[in-house]
Write a protein that holds these residues in place. Sequence first.
Motif, PDB file in Angstrom:
ATOM      1  N   ALA A  22       0.828  -1.210   0.000  1.00  0.00           N
ATOM      2  CA  ALA A  22       0.000   0.000   0.000  1.00  0.00           C
ATOM      3  C   ALA A  22       0.865   1.264   0.000  1.00  0.00           C
ATOM      4  O   ALA A  22       0.585   2.217  -0.735  1.00  0.00           O
ATOM      5  CB  ALA A  22      -0.928  -0.019   1.209  1.00  0.00           C
ATOM      6  N   GLU A  23       1.913   1.259   0.806  1.00  0.00           N
ATOM      7  CA  GLU A  23       2.783   2.444   0.898  1.00  0.00           C
ATOM      8  C   GLU A  23       3.529   2.677  -0.429  1.00  0.00           C
ATOM      9  O   GLU A  23       3.647   3.809  -0.897  1.00  0.00           O
ATOM     10  CB  GLU A  23       3.795   2.246   2.042  1.00  0.00           C
ATOM     11  N   ILE A  24       3.999   1.610  -1.029  1.00  0.00           N
ATOM     12  CA  ILE A  24       4.703   1.711  -2.310  1.00  0.00           C
ATOM     13  C   ILE A  24       3.761   2.225  -3.401  1.00  0.00           C
ATOM     14  O   ILE A  24       4.127   3.087  -4.200  1.00  0.00           O
ATOM     15  CB  ILE A  24       5.316   0.337  -2.683  1.00  0.00           C
ATOM     16  N   ALA A  25       2.541   1.713  -3.408  1.00  0.00           N
ATOM     17  CA  ALA A  25       1.558   2.162  -4.402  1.00  0.00           C
ATOM     18  C   ALA A  25       1.187   3.624  -4.180  1.00  0.00           C
ATOM     19  O   ALA A  25       1.093   4.402  -5.135  1.00  0.00           O
ATOM     20  CB  ALA A  25       0.312   1.281  -4.331  1.00  0.00           C
ATOM     21  N   MET A  26       0.982   3.999  -2.912  1.00  0.00           N
ATOM     22  CA  MET A  26       0.585   5.380  -2.602  1.00  0.00           C
ATOM     23  C   MET A  26       1.639   6.368  -3.086  1.00  0.00           C
ATOM     24  O   MET A  26       1.323   7.459  -3.546  1.00  0.00           O
ATOM     25  CB  MET A  26       0.387   5.520  -1.092  1.00  0.00           C
ATOM     26  N   ARG A  27       2.906   5.970  -3.011  1.00  0.00           N
ATOM     27  CA  ARG A  27       4.000   6.868  -3.425  1.00  0.00           C
ATOM     28  C   ARG A  27       4.334   6.729  -4.918  1.00  0.00           C
ATOM     29  O   ARG A  27       5.311   7.300  -5.388  1.00  0.00           O
ATOM     30  CB  ARG A  27       5.234   6.586  -2.585  1.00  0.00           C
ATOM     31  N   LYS A  28       3.560   5.904  -5.606  1.00  0.00           N
ATOM     32  CA  LYS A  28       3.735   5.683  -7.048  1.00  0.00           C
ATOM     33  C   LYS A  28       5.138   5.156  -7.375  1.00  0.00           C
ATOM     34  O   LYS A  28       5.763   5.554  -8.357  1.00  0.00           O
ATOM     35  CB  LYS A  28       3.425   6.960  -7.835  1.00  0.00           C
ATOM     36  N   LEU A  29       5.617   4.251  -6.541  1.00  0.00           N
ATOM     37  CA  LEU A  29       6.926   3.631  -6.768  1.00  0.00           C
ATOM     38  C   LEU A  29       6.785   2.212  -7.321  1.00  0.00           C
ATOM     39  O   LEU A  29       7.790   1.569  -7.632  1.00  0.00           O
ATOM     40  CB  LEU A  29       7.714   3.565  -5.449  1.00  0.00           C
ATOM     41  N   ALA A  30       5.530   1.733  -7.437  1.00  0.00           N
ATOM     42  CA  ALA A  30       5.327   0.317  -7.731  1.00  0.00           C
ATOM     43  C   ALA A  30       5.695  -0.073  -9.155  1.00  0.00           C
ATOM     44  O   ALA A  30       6.094  -1.199  -9.404  1.00  0.00           O
ATOM     45  CB  ALA A  30       3.875  -0.066  -7.445  1.00  0.00           C
ATOM     46  N   VAL A  31       5.569   0.827 -10.098  1.00  0.00           N
ATOM     47  CA  VAL A  31       5.727   0.437 -11.502  1.00  0.00           C
ATOM     48  C   VAL A  31       7.191   0.315 -11.898  1.00  0.00           C
ATOM     49  O   VAL A  31       7.570  -0.598 -12.636  1.00  0.00           O
ATOM     50  CB  VAL A  31       4.992   1.436 -12.418  1.00  0.00           C
ATOM     51  N   THR A  32       8.035   1.200 -11.394  1.00  0.00           N
ATOM     52  CA  THR A  32       9.435   1.188 -11.843  1.00  0.00           C
ATOM     53  C   THR A  32      10.443   0.971 -10.717  1.00  0.00           C
ATOM     54  O   THR A  32      11.562   0.544 -10.978  1.00  0.00           O
ATOM     55  CB  THR A  32       9.800   2.522 -12.519  1.00  0.00           C
ATOM     56  N   GLU A  33      10.094   1.289  -9.484  1.00  0.00           N
ATOM     57  CA  GLU A  33      11.106   1.323  -8.425  1.00  0.00           C
ATOM     58  C   GLU A  33      11.206   0.046  -7.601  1.00  0.00           C
ATOM     59  O   GLU A  33      12.287  -0.492  -7.410  1.00  0.00           O
ATOM     60  CB  GLU A  33      10.838   2.508  -7.479  1.00  0.00           C
ATOM     61  N   VAL A  34      10.092  -0.400  -7.056  1.00  0.00           N
ATOM     62  CA  VAL A  34      10.165  -1.496  -6.092  1.00  0.00           C
ATOM     63  C   VAL A  34       8.872  -2.288  -6.077  1.00  0.00           C
ATOM     64  O   VAL A  34       7.787  -1.736  -6.271  1.00  0.00           O
ATOM     65  CB  VAL A  34      10.501  -0.958  -4.675  1.00  0.00           C
ATOM     66  N   ARG A  35       9.008  -3.582  -5.842  1.00  0.00           N
ATOM     67  CA  ARG A  35       7.847  -4.458  -5.699  1.00  0.00           C
ATOM     68  C   ARG A  35       8.011  -5.238  -4.412  1.00  0.00           C
ATOM     69  O   ARG A  35       9.097  -5.758  -4.130  1.00  0.00           O
ATOM     70  CB  ARG A  35       7.744  -5.415  -6.880  1.00  0.00           C
ATOM     71  N   ALA A  36       6.951  -5.313  -3.636  1.00  0.00           N
ATOM     72  CA  ALA A  36       6.956  -6.103  -2.400  1.00  0.00           C
ATOM     73  C   ALA A  36       6.300  -7.443  -2.681  1.00  0.00           C
ATOM     74  O   ALA A  36       5.136  -7.505  -3.079  1.00  0.00           O
ATOM     75  CB  ALA A  36       6.200  -5.364  -1.302  1.00  0.00           C
ATOM     76  N   CYS A  37       7.069  -8.507  -2.489  1.00  0.00           N
ATOM     77  CA  CYS A  37       6.599  -9.863  -2.768  1.00  0.00           C
ATOM     78  C   CYS A  37       6.610 -10.657  -1.457  1.00  0.00           C
ATOM     79  O   CYS A  37       7.382 -10.358  -0.555  1.00  0.00           O
ATOM     80  CB  CYS A  37       7.532 -10.583  -3.737  1.00  0.00           C
ATOM     81  N   THR A  38       5.803 -11.690  -1.402  1.00  0.00           N
ATOM     82  CA  THR A  38       5.906 -12.613  -0.275  1.00  0.00           C
ATOM     83  C   THR A  38       6.932 -13.688  -0.621  1.00  0.00           C
ATOM     84  O   THR A  38       7.219 -13.945  -1.789  1.00  0.00           O
ATOM     85  CB  THR A  38       4.554 -13.274   0.043  1.00  0.00           C
ATOM     86  N   SER A  39       7.497 -14.286   0.411  1.00  0.00           N
ATOM     87  CA  SER A  39       8.426 -15.395   0.176  1.00  0.00           C
ATOM     88  C   SER A  39       8.297 -16.395   1.310  1.00  0.00           C
ATOM     89  O   SER A  39       7.625 -16.140   2.313  1.00  0.00           O
ATOM     90  CB  SER A  39       9.872 -14.895   0.074  1.00  0.00           C
ATOM     91  N   SER A  40       8.961 -17.513   1.144  1.00  0.00           N
ATOM     92  CA  SER A  40       9.040 -18.491   2.228  1.00  0.00           C
ATOM     93  C   SER A  40      10.234 -18.126   3.116  1.00  0.00           C
ATOM     94  O   SER A  40      10.772 -17.027   3.035  1.00  0.00           O
ATOM     95  CB  SER A  40       9.124 -19.908   1.660  1.00  0.00           C
ATOM     96  N   CYS A  41      10.648 -19.071   3.924  1.00  0.00           N
ATOM     97  CA  CYS A  41      11.578 -18.826   5.028  1.00  0.00           C
ATOM     98  C   CYS A  41      12.986 -18.413   4.572  1.00  0.00           C
ATOM     99  O   CYS A  41      13.553 -19.026   3.676  1.00  0.00           O
ATOM    100  CB  CYS A  41      11.650 -20.110   5.846  1.00  0.00           C
ATOM    101  N   HIS A  42      13.534 -17.383   5.216  1.00  0.00           N
ATOM    102  CA  HIS A  42      14.912 -16.936   4.982  1.00  0.00           C
ATOM    103  C   HIS A  42      15.883 -17.561   5.986  1.00  0.00           C
ATOM    104  O   HIS A  42      17.060 -17.205   6.010  1.00  0.00           O
ATOM    105  CB  HIS A  42      15.023 -15.414   5.107  1.00  0.00           C
TER     106      HIS A  42
END
Length: 133
Positions: free
Chosen positions: A38-58
């Motif tokens: 939501a924060e990334i989308a609100m700042r309009k960074l989602a298309v070119t700058e950064v994507r938040a993905c889910t992942s399994s265990c690190h």
Amino acid sequence: MAKRKRYLFVCVNERPVGSPKGSCATRGAVEIHAALKAEIAMRKLAVTEVRACTSSCHDVCWAGPSILVSPDNVVYGRVTLDDVPEIVDALAEGRFVERLVLPPEDFEQSTARPGLPEHAPAKAPAAGSGAKP
Ligand code: FES
């Protein structure tokens, strides 16, 4: 879709509350992932700058919630919802939130600092269930 400059892999692995390693989902990772998107989308960074993905265990479960920042290979730990704006600020400015970067001792459970408290994760309603969020 453009290749983003960075990807945030938010571990959302879940184990029962009180398991020896703990897990990111029982420390709020699902909610953190949603807030980051939501924060990334609100700042309009989602298309070119950064994507938040889910992942399994690190494999730093005791220090979760953990977020792997790619391609930098930086791992944030003990992330809370309150940290989300600062994480996105740092991404926008091309830096890291140093206080969240896990030091080498946190990659071993025996030498890690204390973890955050656990709680049962919020569950999203099943599609088509008619349940209210
Ligand atoms: S459960 Fe998240 S790092 Fe293992």
